[in-house]
Scaffold this active site. Structure first.
Site, short mmCIF file in Angstrom:
data_model
loop_
_atom_site.label_atom_id
_atom_site.label_comp_id
_atom_site.label_asym_id
_atom_site.label_seq_id
_atom_site.Cartn_x
_atom_site.Cartn_y
_atom_site.Cartn_z
N LYS A 36 31.54 39.69 44.46
CA LYS A 36 31.51 39.78 43.00
C LYS A 36 30.54 38.67 42.59
CE LYS A 36 36.54 40.74 42.08
NZ LYS A 36 37.05 40.31 43.44
N PHE A 37 29.23 39.20 42.90
CA PHE A 37 27.87 38.47 42.39
C PHE A 37 27.95 38.39 41.04
CE2 PHE A 37 26.78 39.90 46.83
CZ PHE A 37 26.51 38.58 47.21
N TYR A 57 50.08 45.96 39.18
CA TYR A 57 49.72 47.33 40.21
C TYR A 57 50.46 48.45 39.43
CZ TYR A 57 49.80 43.29 43.52
OH TYR A 57 49.40 42.23 44.34
O1 S5P Z 1 39.94 44.09 39.31
C1 S5P Z 1 39.91 43.56 40.50
C2 S5P Z 1 38.87 43.59 41.12
C3 S5P Z 1 39.16 43.34 42.62
S1 S5P Z 1 37.99 43.48 43.81
N1 S5P Z 1 41.26 43.22 40.78
C4 S5P Z 1 41.58 42.84 41.99
O2 S5P Z 1 42.76 42.51 42.59
N2 S5P Z 1 40.61 42.84 42.86
C5 S5P Z 1 40.72 42.40 44.24
O3 S5P Z 1 41.57 43.01 44.80
C6 S5P Z 1 41.18 40.77 44.34
O4 S5P Z 1 40.24 39.90 44.55
C7 S5P Z 1 42.07 41.03 45.43
O5 S5P Z 1 41.22 40.56 46.83
C8 S5P Z 1 42.46 42.34 45.99
C9 S5P Z 1 43.83 42.63 45.38
O6 S5P Z 1 44.81 42.23 46.18
P1 S5P Z 1 46.33 42.15 46.01
O7 S5P Z 1 46.92 41.35 46.94
O8 S5P Z 1 46.75 42.00 44.69
O9 S5P Z 1 46.70 43.64 46.42
#
Ligand code: S5P
Length: 274
Positions: free
Chosen positions: A94-95, A222
Site C-alpha cells: 500500500k504505497f 466480510y
Molecule cells: O480494503 C482492504 C484492502 C486490503 S489489501 N481491506 C483489507 O482487509 N485489505 C487487507 O486484506 C488487509 O490488510 C488484510 O491483510 C487482509 C484481510 O485480512 P482478514 O484477516 O480480515 O481476512
C-alpha cells in the site's frame, strides 16, 4: 463478452503484463481464485501457514513488515514454497508517497520488495506520479501493480469520484497497472460510454471475505465468496483470518483453505457459464 463472463484462461491472453498473465494462468491451472493473506508476526508461523494453504491458493498476500524476526532468508523460503505449491506472491505494501520515495521504498531498504513480489499495490491518493515512480522500478522486472480503488472497511473514503479517478489512472498506465483492490468490477467506471476501451480487463482482487463472520470489531467487513465473485464480479477472493484463525493449525488451515477454494471456484463456474 465482458471479463465477467470470460474464463481466466481466455483473459490471460488479453494481458501483456507478465504478472497479470502469471496470475490468470495460475488460477486456471490450479482451479483456484483464492488468495491467502498471512498477517502473523513470527516467520515460523508465516511459513507454516503458507505451506499448509499453498496447495489451495493462486496467490499469497504478505505484509512482511509485521514479521518481528524478518530476515531476508525468509524471502528465499517463500520463493521455494511459491515454486513448490505454484502460487504468485503479492506484498500488500500500500504505497502512498511521492514517486521518488515510493521508488526507493519499492526497490531498497530491508525488504527490497520489487526483487521478489510479483504484484504490489498503491493508494492512488498522490496522483499518477505514484504509478510513474513504482513503474520505473517494477516494469523492467515484469512486475504488476494494483491500485486501491475501494476498501473493505466501514466508512472508507475511497468511494465515488475517488474510485473513478483511480480507474482513470489505471487506464492511463495499462502496461503496469493490472487491476484493483476493490469490492466490485471496475470495467468502464469513470469513462464516458464511448471512452471505455473495449478490451478493458482489470483484475479485481477483493479482501473482506469470510464465511463465519461479518466483521472483526475493528472496521473490517466480510462478504461470502459467492457474493464477491458472482454478485460483484470480483476475480480473486482474499482471505486471511478466515483461513488461519488464531491457532495456526496446519490441518485446520488446509481444510479451511480447501473450503474457500471450492466456494470461490463454484461461484466463478456459475458466473462464466451463465
Ligand atoms: O480494503 C482492504 C484492502 C486490503 S489489501 N481491506 C483489507 O482487509 N485489505 C487487507 O486484506 C488487509 O490488510 C488484510 O491483510 C487482509 C484481510 O485480512 P482478514 O484477516 O480480515 O481476512
Amino acid at each position: 463478452t465482458s471479463p465477467y463472463h470470460q474464463t481466466y484462461a481466455e483473459r490471460a491472453l488479453n494481458h501483456e503484463n507478465p504478472a497479470a498473465k502469471l496470475l490468470l494462468e495460475t488460477m486456471e491451472r490450479k482451479k483456484s481464485n483464492l488468495a491467502v493473506s498471512v498477517d502473523v508476526t513470527r516467520s515460523e508461523d508465516f511459513l507454516a501457514i503458507v505451506d499448509a494453504a499453498g496447495p489451495y491458493v493462486c496467490l499469497v498476500k504478505t505484509h512482511v513488515d509485521v514479521l518481528e524476526d524478518f530476515d531476508y532468508s525468509l524471502v528465499e523460503r517463500l520463493q521455494e514454497l511459491s515454486k513448490r505449491h505454484d502460487f504468485v506472491i503479492f506484498e500488500d505494501r500500500k504505497f502512498a508517497d511521492i514517486g521518488n520515495t515510493v521508488a526507493l521504498q519499492y526497490s531498497s531498504g530491508v525488504y527490497k520488495i520489487a526483487n521478489w513480489s510479483h504484484i504490489t499495490n498503491a493508494h492512488p491518493v498522490p496522483g499518477s506520479s505514484i504509478v510513474k515512480g513504482l513503474s520505473s522500478v517494477g516494469l523492467p522486472l515484469g512486475r504488476g501493480l494494483l491500485l486501491l480503488a475501494e476498501m473493505s472497511t466501514k466508512g472508507s473514503l475511497a468511494t465515488g469520484s475517488y474510485t473513478e479517478e483511480a480507474v482513470r489512472m489505471a487506464r492511463a498506465h495499462r502496461d503496469f497497472v493490472i487491476g484493483f483492490i476493490a469490492q466490485r468490477r471496475m470495467d468502464g467506471i469513470g469513462a464516458a460510454p464511448d471512452e471505455a476501451p473495449e478490451d478493458e480487463d482489470f483484475l479485481i482482487l477483493t479482501p473482506g471475505v469470510g464465511l463465519e463472520s461479518k466483521g472483526d470489531g475493528m472496521g473490517q467487513q466480510y462478504r461470502t465468496p459467492r457474493e464477491v465473485v458472482l454478485d460483484s464480479g470480483c476475480d480473486v477472493i482474499i482471505v486471511g483470518r478466515g483461513i488461519y484463525g488464531s491457532e495456526f493449525q496446519p490441518d485446520t488451515i488446509a481444510a479451511r483453505a480447501e473450503r474457500y477454494m471450492a466456494e470461490g471456484w463454484a461461484a466463478y463456474v456459475e458466473r462464466t457459464s451463465s
